[in-house]
Design a protein around this motif. Structure first.
Motif, PDB file in Angstrom:
ATOM      1  N   SER A 111      43.146  38.105  46.298  1.00 45.16           N
ATOM      2  CA  SER A 111      42.017  37.673  45.475  1.00 45.16           C
ATOM      3  C   SER A 111      42.090  38.355  44.115  1.00 45.16           C
ATOM      4  N   ILE A 155      52.464  34.909  37.902  1.00 45.47           N
ATOM      5  CA  ILE A 155      51.219  35.304  38.530  1.00 45.47           C
ATOM      6  C   ILE A 155      50.511  36.293  37.611  1.00 45.47           C
ATOM      7  N   SER A 156      49.259  36.050  37.340  1.00 44.53           N
ATOM      8  CA  SER A 156      48.497  36.960  36.485  1.00 44.53           C
ATOM      9  C   SER A 156      47.323  37.520  37.258  1.00 44.53           C
ATOM     10  N   HIS A 177      44.118  37.245  41.740  1.00 37.91           N
ATOM     11  CA  HIS A 177      45.379  36.830  41.141  1.00 37.91           C
ATOM     12  C   HIS A 177      45.485  35.308  41.186  1.00 37.91           C
ATOM     13  N   ARG A 178      46.077  34.752  40.160  1.00 36.77           N
ATOM     14  CA  ARG A 178      46.202  33.301  40.096  1.00 36.77           C
ATOM     15  C   ARG A 178      47.592  32.904  39.613  1.00 36.77           C
ATOM     16  N   VAL A 179      47.966  31.677  39.923  1.00 35.37           N
ATOM     17  CA  VAL A 179      49.229  31.117  39.448  1.00 35.37           C
ATOM     18  C   VAL A 179      48.999  30.595  38.032  1.00 35.37           C
ATOM     19  N   GLU A 180      49.602  31.243  37.074  1.00 33.10           N
ATOM     20  CA  GLU A 180      49.424  30.869  35.673  1.00 33.10           C
ATOM     21  C   GLU A 180      50.303  29.689  35.295  1.00 33.10           C
ATOM     22  N   GLU A 205      51.759  31.193  48.192  1.00 34.44           N
ATOM     23  CA  GLU A 205      50.439  31.147  47.564  1.00 34.44           C
ATOM     24  C   GLU A 205      49.389  31.826  48.432  1.00 34.44           C
TER      25      GLU A 205
END
Length: 275
Positions: free
Chosen positions: A253, A271-272, A255-258, A248
């Motif tokens: 920066s 990841i999106s 990008h996030r864990v969908e 993680e």
């Protein structure tokens, strides 16, 4: 005597060490393929071939024979002879003449893993298959890239789920050869293309989805680069729950864990990017 996947029941493996890949693979009786893990190279045969391998090595500058091993095929590749269900997928690795029961409302994948990792039974492969099935329902996915395709199982799954173009990459020619056989067995060769390549840079355009079910050291190396960031969504697997915090922390920066899931302590994450 051969097993149900047309491979010998017994394998002879010769571990070699060398400064570089051989110019050509050995043209020796019983040779099945070469698996590179530089500086080590593993030669697979269906018969005892130590003297022939030693003779072949003489033409490979700097190569030495590290060890010779014999083992049952099942010790190398754990393959179930019964059909395995993973979400909407029925994975058939049984005898070619055995006709599997087609999953009602699901997808049949005929899989011969050969000497390559990826029969569909490993927790990371199962995690990716389940995640792909969910994602394809939630968002439109028409183009897919599978980095480290192995046997091609995830690339095939992408085509069956509705992708119109799938590109599978693997740096090991033996893996691409096995994947091609599986692609043809599943009749998706019009939608799935395979390349011998290590880097995403060989592709000119990104796709809707990038798949990376690869070993943690390789995944970590890819994450340090920037090429993967061009993909709107990436399914990543190949690492344990204990490595989640490190994983993680490597996400850039924007990008996030969908979504994420864990199977037998192996993680799969979507990841999106924010475009």
């Amino acid at each position: 005597m051969e097993n149900s996947n047309n491979l010998p029941q017994h394998l002879f493996v010769y571990e070699c060490r060398g400064p570089r890949s051989p110019g050509t693979e050995p043209a020796l009786p019983g040779f099945l393929g070469l698996w590179p893990e530089p500086p080590f190279y593993y030669l697979f045969f269906d018969r005892e071939s130590e003297s022939a391998v030693k003779h072949w090595i003489q033409d490979q500058s700097g190569w030495i024979l590290n060890g010779a091993y014999s083992l049952d095929y099942e010790q190398w590749q754990h393959v179930s002879l019964s059909d395995q269900r993973v979400g909407p997928f029925l994975i058939h690795t049984g005898k070619d003449e055995e006709e599997p029961i087609h999953p009602e409302g699901g997808y049949l994948i005929r899989m011969n893993p050969g000497l390559v990792f990826g029969s569909g039974l490993h927790p990371t492969t199962r995690g990716c298959l389940l995640t792909m099935a969910e994602l394809f329902k939630a968002v439109p996915v028409k183009t897919v890239v599978d980095l480290g395709t192995g046997t091609g199982i995830l690339a095939i799954a992408g085509a069956l789920l509705g992708a119109t173009r799938v590109v599978g990459l693997d740096c090991i020619p033996l893996a691409v050869a096995v994947a091609l056989q599986n692609v043809r067995a599943n009749h998706v060769e019009e939608r799935v293309k395979l390349l011998v390549a290590r880097e995403l840079e060989v592709l000119r355009e990104p796709s809707d989805l990038l798949l990376m079910n690869i070993e943690w050291p390789c995944l970590r190396e890819v994450l340090r680069g920037s090429e993967w960031r061009r993909y709107p969504r990436v399914i990543m697997s190949g690492f344990l729950a204990a490595q989640w915090k490190e994983f993680e922390a490597m996400l850039p920066s924007g990008h996030r864990v969908e979504r994420r899931t864990s199977i037998e302590d192996w993680m799969t994450a979507v990841i999106s990017g924010m475009f």
